[in-house]
Design a protein around this motif. Sequence first.
Motif, PDB file in Angstrom:
ATOM      1  N   ALA A  74      -6.628  -5.606   7.138  1.00 54.14           N
ATOM      2  CA  ALA A  74      -7.212  -4.954   8.314  1.00 54.14           C
ATOM      3  C   ALA A  74      -6.924  -3.454   8.277  1.00 54.14           C
ATOM      4  O   ALA A  74      -5.967  -3.001   7.636  1.00 54.14           O
ATOM      5  N   ARG A  75      -7.748  -2.697   9.000  1.00 51.88           N
ATOM      6  CA  ARG A  75      -7.573  -1.236   9.071  1.00 51.88           C
ATOM      7  C   ARG A  75      -6.180  -0.862   9.575  1.00 51.88           C
ATOM      8  O   ARG A  75      -5.587   0.096   9.106  1.00 51.88           O
ATOM      9  N   GLY A  76      -5.679  -1.614  10.543  1.00 49.47           N
ATOM     10  CA  GLY A  76      -4.363  -1.321  11.100  1.00 49.47           C
ATOM     11  C   GLY A  76      -3.246  -1.418  10.069  1.00 49.47           C
ATOM     12  O   GLY A  76      -2.260  -0.680  10.140  1.00 49.47           O
ATOM     13  N   ILE A 120       0.849  -1.199   0.000  1.00 51.97           N
ATOM     14  CA  ILE A 120       0.000   0.000   0.000  1.00 51.97           C
ATOM     15  C   ILE A 120       0.878   1.239   0.000  1.00 51.97           C
ATOM     16  O   ILE A 120       0.669   2.170  -0.791  1.00 51.97           O
ATOM     17  N   TYR A 121       1.871   1.249   0.886  1.00 55.67           N
ATOM     18  CA  TYR A 121       2.816   2.360   0.985  1.00 55.67           C
ATOM     19  C   TYR A 121       3.491   2.621  -0.366  1.00 55.67           C
ATOM     20  O   TYR A 121       3.521   3.749  -0.848  1.00 55.67           O
ATOM     21  N   VAL A 123      -3.545  -0.718   6.818  1.00 54.35           N
ATOM     22  CA  VAL A 123      -3.603   0.505   6.008  1.00 54.35           C
ATOM     23  C   VAL A 123      -3.125   1.692   6.838  1.00 54.35           C
ATOM     24  O   VAL A 123      -2.372   2.542   6.344  1.00 54.35           O
ATOM     25  N   ALA A 124      -3.535   1.735   8.105  1.00 51.38           N
ATOM     26  CA  ALA A 124      -3.143   2.846   8.971  1.00 51.38           C
ATOM     27  C   ALA A 124      -1.618   2.926   9.095  1.00 51.38           C
ATOM     28  O   ALA A 124      -1.049   4.020   9.100  1.00 51.38           O
ATOM     29  N   LYS A 125      -0.951   1.773   9.176  1.00 51.11           N
ATOM     30  CA  LYS A 125       0.521   1.782   9.260  1.00 51.11           C
ATOM     31  C   LYS A 125       1.130   2.359   7.985  1.00 51.11           C
ATOM     32  O   LYS A 125       2.059   3.180   8.058  1.00 51.11           O
ATOM     33  N   ALA A 126       0.610   1.984   6.835  1.00 49.31           N
ATOM     34  CA  ALA A 126       1.116   2.541   5.573  1.00 49.31           C
ATOM     35  C   ALA A 126       0.926   4.054   5.546  1.00 49.31           C
ATOM     36  O   ALA A 126       1.833   4.796   5.143  1.00 49.31           O
ATOM     37  N   MET A 127      -0.246   4.505   5.995  1.00 49.79           N
ATOM     38  CA  MET A 127      -0.533   5.952   6.004  1.00 49.79           C
ATOM     39  C   MET A 127       0.389   6.680   6.986  1.00 49.79           C
ATOM     40  O   MET A 127       0.883   7.759   6.676  1.00 49.79           O
ATOM     41  N   THR A 151     -10.917   2.932   4.831  1.00 48.55           N
ATOM     42  CA  THR A 151     -11.955   1.927   4.588  1.00 48.55           C
ATOM     43  C   THR A 151     -11.883   1.407   3.157  1.00 48.55           C
ATOM     44  O   THR A 151     -11.940   0.200   2.920  1.00 48.55           O
ATOM     45  N   TYR A 152     -11.760   2.304   2.192  1.00 49.26           N
ATOM     46  CA  TYR A 152     -11.659   1.898   0.786  1.00 49.26           C
ATOM     47  C   TYR A 152     -10.434   1.008   0.565  1.00 49.26           C
ATOM     48  O   TYR A 152     -10.518  -0.027  -0.094  1.00 49.26           O
ATOM     49  N   LEU A 153      -9.298   1.418   1.111  1.00 45.20           N
ATOM     50  CA  LEU A 153      -8.065   0.652   0.912  1.00 45.20           C
ATOM     51  C   LEU A 153      -8.108  -0.706   1.605  1.00 45.20           C
ATOM     52  O   LEU A 153      -7.535  -1.672   1.101  1.00 45.20           O
ATOM     53  N   THR A 154      -8.807  -0.817   2.752  1.00 43.98           N
ATOM     54  CA  THR A 154      -8.927  -2.125   3.413  1.00 43.98           C
ATOM     55  C   THR A 154      -9.676  -3.108   2.524  1.00 43.98           C
ATOM     56  O   THR A 154      -9.322  -4.277   2.446  1.00 43.98           O
ATOM     57  N   VAL A 155     -10.684  -2.624   1.827  1.00 45.63           N
ATOM     58  CA  VAL A 155     -11.443  -3.480   0.910  1.00 45.63           C
ATOM     59  C   VAL A 155     -10.604  -3.787  -0.329  1.00 45.63           C
ATOM     60  O   VAL A 155     -10.518  -4.943  -0.770  1.00 45.63           O
TER      61      VAL A 155
END
Length: 90
Positions: free
Chosen positions: A49-51, A17-18, A53-57, A40-44
């Motif tokens: 998991a949300r976490g 993702i990153y 995507v959150a780490k990439a962000m 949310t979009y990226l998790t799908v």
Amino acid sequence: MTASEIEQLDPRKYRQIYLAIRTGIASGDIPPGTRIPSITYLTVQYSVARGTVAKAMRDLASEGLIVRYPGHGYFATSAGQPAPGSPGTR
């Protein structure tokens, strides 16, 4: 860089993702001020998991490549600075 090329570089999902977002910003496909897709979009999209995507962000934000505006989302930056017209700028 294609999704399969990114996956071959690093099998960890958060890094995929990153790298996808970082590559888009570096290539100009995601210009400064462009809203990044939501967590949310990226998790799908990535089936994670949300976490993850959150780490990439967080990693992108720590490098100054994106900025988060609460209630508005994440936006690509230029040289670590918010682009004119992004939420939170004057």
